[in-house]
Design a protein around this motif. Structure first.
Motif, PDB file in Angstrom:
ATOM      1  N   THR B  88       0.800  -1.339  -0.035  1.00 32.95           N
ATOM      2  CA  THR B  88      -0.031  -0.087  -0.097  1.00 32.95           C
ATOM      3  C   THR B  88       0.971   1.194  -0.008  1.00 32.95           C
ATOM      4  OG1 THR B  88      -1.540  -1.407   1.334  1.00 32.95           O
ATOM      5  CG2 THR B  88      -1.776   1.132   1.180  1.00 32.95           C
ATOM      6  N   ASP B 144      -6.947  -4.344  -2.934  1.00 34.48           N
ATOM      7  CA  ASP B 144      -6.192  -5.275  -2.283  1.00 34.48           C
ATOM      8  C   ASP B 144      -6.982  -6.566  -1.977  1.00 34.48           C
ATOM      9  OD1 ASP B 144      -4.262  -5.667  -0.501  1.00 34.48           O
ATOM     10  OD2 ASP B 144      -4.886  -4.237   1.200  1.00 34.48           O
ATOM     11  N   ARG B 256       3.542  -4.318   9.488  1.00 31.42           N
ATOM     12  CA  ARG B 256       2.667  -3.958  10.386  1.00 31.42           C
ATOM     13  C   ARG B 256       2.624  -4.402  11.750  1.00 31.42           C
ATOM     14  NH1 ARG B 256      -1.649  -5.597   7.148  1.00 31.42           N
ATOM     15  NH2 ARG B 256      -1.032  -3.859   5.825  1.00 31.42           N
TER      16      ARG B 256
END
Ligand SMILES: Nc1ncnc2c1ncn2[C@@H]1O[C@H](COP(=O)(O)OP(=O)(O)O)[C@@H](O)[C@H]1O
Ligand SMILES: [Mg+2]
Lengths: 140, 308
Positions: B88, B144, B256
């Motif tokens: 992203t 996504d 993440r």
């Protein structure tokens, strides 16, 4: 008789490129762009049909042009107008509105005179095309 | 008078020569590429591919200028890799590069998943998909986990309708938007096998590798630094151990997971500081993560059942 309603209506019809430029201006101001169509050309006709919902949060005019072209595919024989709505506080109204499609033949309006009491005259305008039922007015 | 008619005089003829450096400086992609190198840790193969694509597009731009271009190039891409590998983030940078080079008009990114494209009942999907497409026009549409659009087990699945609209726009409106499909490599491969229309419309496949332990540590230090925190030396050693263990556990999501771990570590640090209200604190105290803040994590096998 060429219908003159909204902006630019005394100019020659805008090209698609010119329409897209106007749309881009509206989007740059954060206005929501909306398409409507009708086959009742009377200037007091406020009941135009909406083509889908107003378009919010677009960045580029291409999205509006895509819808306009789809609308033309189905209602290319009618009037289509594009309007841009400003929702910001204090405005909350249409800021720009213009015709983006019109029938090939526009027969215009007849002026009816009604002689009433005394020497009074009542006038009314009637679109020649509106004599036919909705949907069949412009040979569509 | 026809405004489009031009005479082949000196002004309109394409230039016989172009200055590559001037062009490069003028579009300003050098800065975006350098920023990409600086701000994103690791991702060597991704960065190389992006430089290659940027070079290709710069040349394409010159070809256009010299009247040699044959239509706009296909720019749709697929980003494959595990969660948290930076897909992203890179999509945002790509959008800015495409914008600077003039291949998209606005340069924004609209990021969606199946839910935003596919409807719940007949007649719901087409308007939904078109709504998203309209918002993405002029920029990049990032889908996504794109493979969820295709559900072969349900032959009436509305995803198929979304796929058809997407394919049509990807083909016919290449000037209006660039589509990036993202997701796990293996599932994406299967998706392309069942939907060859997508594969044939995609010009660039970019694979995002998992980060190494060292890269994850550097990413962690960068994230802390951004928020005016830093590890004490023992805390850094503890976090290295944390990374080693966390990687082997379920639902590990690369950078993440690091971001999430740091959020919890900051919470524990704040609790530690607040525990002693009578103390006076220096800026250094408030900025420093101690080993204990890291080691209290559940990842180290403490019995405490809370998500730490
Ligand atoms: N190479 C990197 N350097 C620094 N931070 C990164 C890097 N890759 C990812 N991140 C951070 O990790 C988080 C997840 O990244 P994201 O781009 O959403 O991954 P993906 O889309 O592949 O799941 C984001 O907060 C991002 O800032
Ligand atoms: Mg992501």
């Amino acid at each position: 008789m060429r219908l003159t309603q909204g902006c630019f209506s005394f100019l020659p019809d805008l090209t698609d490129e010119q329409i897209a430029a106007q749309v881009q201006y509206a989007l740059s101001k954060g206005w929501a762009v909306n398409l409507e169509f009708t086959d009742d050309p009377h200037p007091r006709n406020t009941y135009w049909e909406m083509w889908g919902l107003p378009m919010f949060d677009l960045q580029d005019a291409a999205g509006v042009m895509m819808e306009l072209n789809e609308c033309r595919k189905i209602y290319g024989d009618r009037y289509i107008r594009l309007s841009a709505f400003d929702s910001s506080h204090g405005w909350e109204s249409v800021r720009l509105s213009f015709i983006v499609n019109r029938p090939k033949d526009e027969p215009g309006f007849r002026l009816d005179r009604q002689e009433s009491d005394g020497r009074n005259m009542r006038y009314t305008t009637r679109a020649y095309s509106a004599d036919k039922p909705e949907g069949r007015r412009y040979g569509g | 008078m026809d405004a489009t008619a031009t005479t082949p005089n000196g002004d309109d003829a394409p230039p016989a020569r172009v200055d590559l450096r001037a062009e490069f400086n003028e579009v300003g992609i050098g800065e975006v590429l350098d920023q990409l190198d600086r701000e994103l840790v690791g991702l060597k193969p991704v960065k190389t591919r992006i430089r290659e694509i940027a070079a290709l597009l710069l040349v394409e731009r010159l070809r256009k200028r010299m009247g040699l271009a044959t239509g706009n190039p296909t720019l749709h891409m697929s980003f494959t890799g595990n969660p948290g590998t930076g897909k992203t983030t890179v999509a945002l940078r790509i959008a800015s590069i495409l914008h600077k080079l003039g291949f998209v008009r606005r340069g924004h990114v609209v990021s969606v998943t199946r839910d935003e494209l596919v409807g719940q009942y007949i007649g719901h999907t087409a308007p939904k998909t078109k709504e998203v497409l309209k918002k993405a026009m002029g920029g990049v549409l990032f889908i996504d986990e794109a493979y969820y659009l295709y559900r072969p087990e349900n032959e009436r699945d509305y995803g198929q309708e979304a796929i058809e609209i997407l394919l049509q726009v990807m083909e016919n409106q290449r000037d209006d938007l660039v589509v990036i499909l993202a997701g796990y490599a293996d599932r994406m491969e299967k998706f392309f096998q069942s939907n060859p229309g997508f594969r044939s419309r995609i010009a660039h496949h970019i694979d995002f590798p998992d980060y190494t332990d060292g890269e994850l540590l550097t990413i962690a230090e960068g994230m802390l630094n951004e928020q005016n925190y830093h590890f004490a030396p023992e805390a850094k050693a503890a976090f290295e151990r944390y990374i080693g263990i966390r990687k082997t556990q379920p639902l590990f999501a690369n950078a993440r997971s690091i971001r999430n771990a740091l959020d919890r570590i900051r919470l524990r640090q704040a609790n530690r500081l607040i525990a002693d209200l009578d103390r006076s604190l220096t800026a250094e105290d408030i900025m420093t993560i101690e080993a204990g803040d890291v080691l209290a994590s559940r990842v180290f096998g403490k019995e405490d059942g809370r998500d730490r």
